[in-house]
Design a protein around this motif. Structure first.
Motif, mmCIF file in Angstrom:
data_model
loop_
_atom_site.group_PDB
_atom_site.id
_atom_site.type_symbol
_atom_site.label_atom_id
_atom_site.label_comp_id
_atom_site.label_asym_id
_atom_site.label_seq_id
_atom_site.Cartn_x
_atom_site.Cartn_y
_atom_site.Cartn_z
ATOM 1 N N SER A 16 0.722 -1.305 0.113
ATOM 2 C CA SER A 16 -0.011 -0.028 -0.026
ATOM 3 C C SER A 16 1.053 1.174 0.030
ATOM 4 O O SER A 16 0.470 2.349 -0.289
ATOM 5 C CB SER A 16 -0.916 0.077 1.257
ATOM 6 N N LEU A 17 1.979 1.062 0.330
ATOM 7 C CA LEU A 17 2.989 2.267 0.357
ATOM 8 C C LEU A 17 3.815 2.269 -1.090
ATOM 9 O O LEU A 17 4.959 3.308 -1.163
ATOM 10 C CB LEU A 17 4.019 2.268 1.621
ATOM 11 N N ARG A 18 3.533 1.391 -1.660
ATOM 12 C CA ARG A 18 4.703 1.360 -3.215
ATOM 13 C C ARG A 18 3.871 1.364 -4.396
ATOM 14 O O ARG A 18 2.634 1.238 -4.309
ATOM 15 C CB ARG A 18 5.424 0.204 -3.182
ATOM 16 N N SER A 19 4.361 2.030 -5.578
ATOM 17 C CA SER A 19 3.638 1.834 -6.814
ATOM 18 C C SER A 19 3.794 0.564 -7.153
ATOM 19 O O SER A 19 4.362 -0.410 -6.784
ATOM 20 C CB SER A 19 4.481 2.999 -7.658
ATOM 21 N N ASN A 25 5.627 5.401 -3.066
ATOM 22 C CA ASN A 25 4.764 6.560 -3.535
ATOM 23 C C ASN A 25 4.826 7.878 -2.533
ATOM 24 O O ASN A 25 4.109 8.640 -2.710
ATOM 25 C CB ASN A 25 3.231 6.035 -3.662
ATOM 26 N N GLY A 26 5.721 7.993 -1.693
ATOM 27 C CA GLY A 26 5.720 9.182 -0.781
ATOM 28 C C GLY A 26 4.882 8.774 0.288
ATOM 29 O O GLY A 26 4.660 9.851 1.195
ATOM 30 N N MET A 27 4.186 8.059 0.574
ATOM 31 C CA MET A 27 2.971 7.918 1.826
ATOM 32 C C MET A 27 3.734 7.395 3.190
ATOM 33 O O MET A 27 4.714 6.622 2.905
ATOM 34 C CB MET A 27 1.719 7.193 1.476
ATOM 35 N N THR A 28 3.377 8.055 4.090
ATOM 36 C CA THR A 28 3.984 7.581 5.459
ATOM 37 C C THR A 28 3.209 7.502 6.365
ATOM 38 O O THR A 28 2.160 8.564 6.433
ATOM 39 C CB THR A 28 5.310 8.003 5.624
ATOM 40 N N VAL A 29 3.109 6.555 7.420
ATOM 41 C CA VAL A 29 2.396 6.829 8.745
ATOM 42 C C VAL A 29 3.186 7.483 9.737
ATOM 43 O O VAL A 29 4.141 6.731 9.958
ATOM 44 C CB VAL A 29 1.714 5.338 8.933
ATOM 45 N N GLN A 30 2.754 8.662 10.120
ATOM 46 C CA GLN A 30 3.639 9.447 11.118
ATOM 47 C C GLN A 30 3.225 9.092 12.738
ATOM 48 O O GLN A 30 4.114 8.647 13.407
ATOM 49 C CB GLN A 30 3.254 10.803 10.785
ATOM 50 N N HIS A 31 1.860 9.158 12.961
ATOM 51 C CA HIS A 31 1.790 9.141 14.432
ATOM 52 C C HIS A 31 0.030 8.553 14.599
ATOM 53 O O HIS A 31 -0.606 8.440 13.373
ATOM 54 C CB HIS A 31 1.364 10.492 15.184
ATOM 55 N N ALA A 32 -0.011 7.880 15.619
ATOM 56 C CA ALA A 32 -1.632 7.658 15.906
ATOM 57 C C ALA A 32 -2.004 7.911 17.381
ATOM 58 O O ALA A 32 -0.933 7.983 18.411
ATOM 59 C CB ALA A 32 -1.458 6.000 16.145
ATOM 60 N N PHE A 33 -2.802 8.637 17.530
ATOM 61 C CA PHE A 33 -3.348 9.410 18.733
ATOM 62 C C PHE A 33 -4.593 8.855 19.447
ATOM 63 O O PHE A 33 -5.528 8.805 18.493
ATOM 64 C CB PHE A 33 -3.398 10.813 18.596
#
Length: 66
Positions: A16-19, A25-33
């Motif tokens: 899901s994070l690759r083409s 593809n520049g997507m990243t999971v940063q934080h979860a609150f």
């Protein structure tokens, strides 16, 4: 899960994070609150071209202070 929990989120599927060519593809999971009991809000980074597009990133969320 409590609102005082410290959470970390890890993608469980790199597809899901690759083409389709296997490049990021520049997507990243940063934080979860935690926002309420058993409810979280996730922060992700997306390229400007991806805004308005639909996406799905499967993640595993862990509490680190229990």
């Amino acid at each position: 899960m409590l609102t005082t929990d410290i959470l970390v989120a890890y993608p469980t599927s790199l597809t899901s994070l690759r083409s389709t060519l296997g490049q990021s593809n520049g997507m990243t999971v940063q934080h979860a609150f935690p926002t309420a009991a058993n409810t979280i809000q996730g922060i992700v980074s997306l390229p400007a071209l991806a805004l308005g597009a639909s996406y799905s990133i499967p993640v595993a969320v862990y509490s680190v202070n229990r």
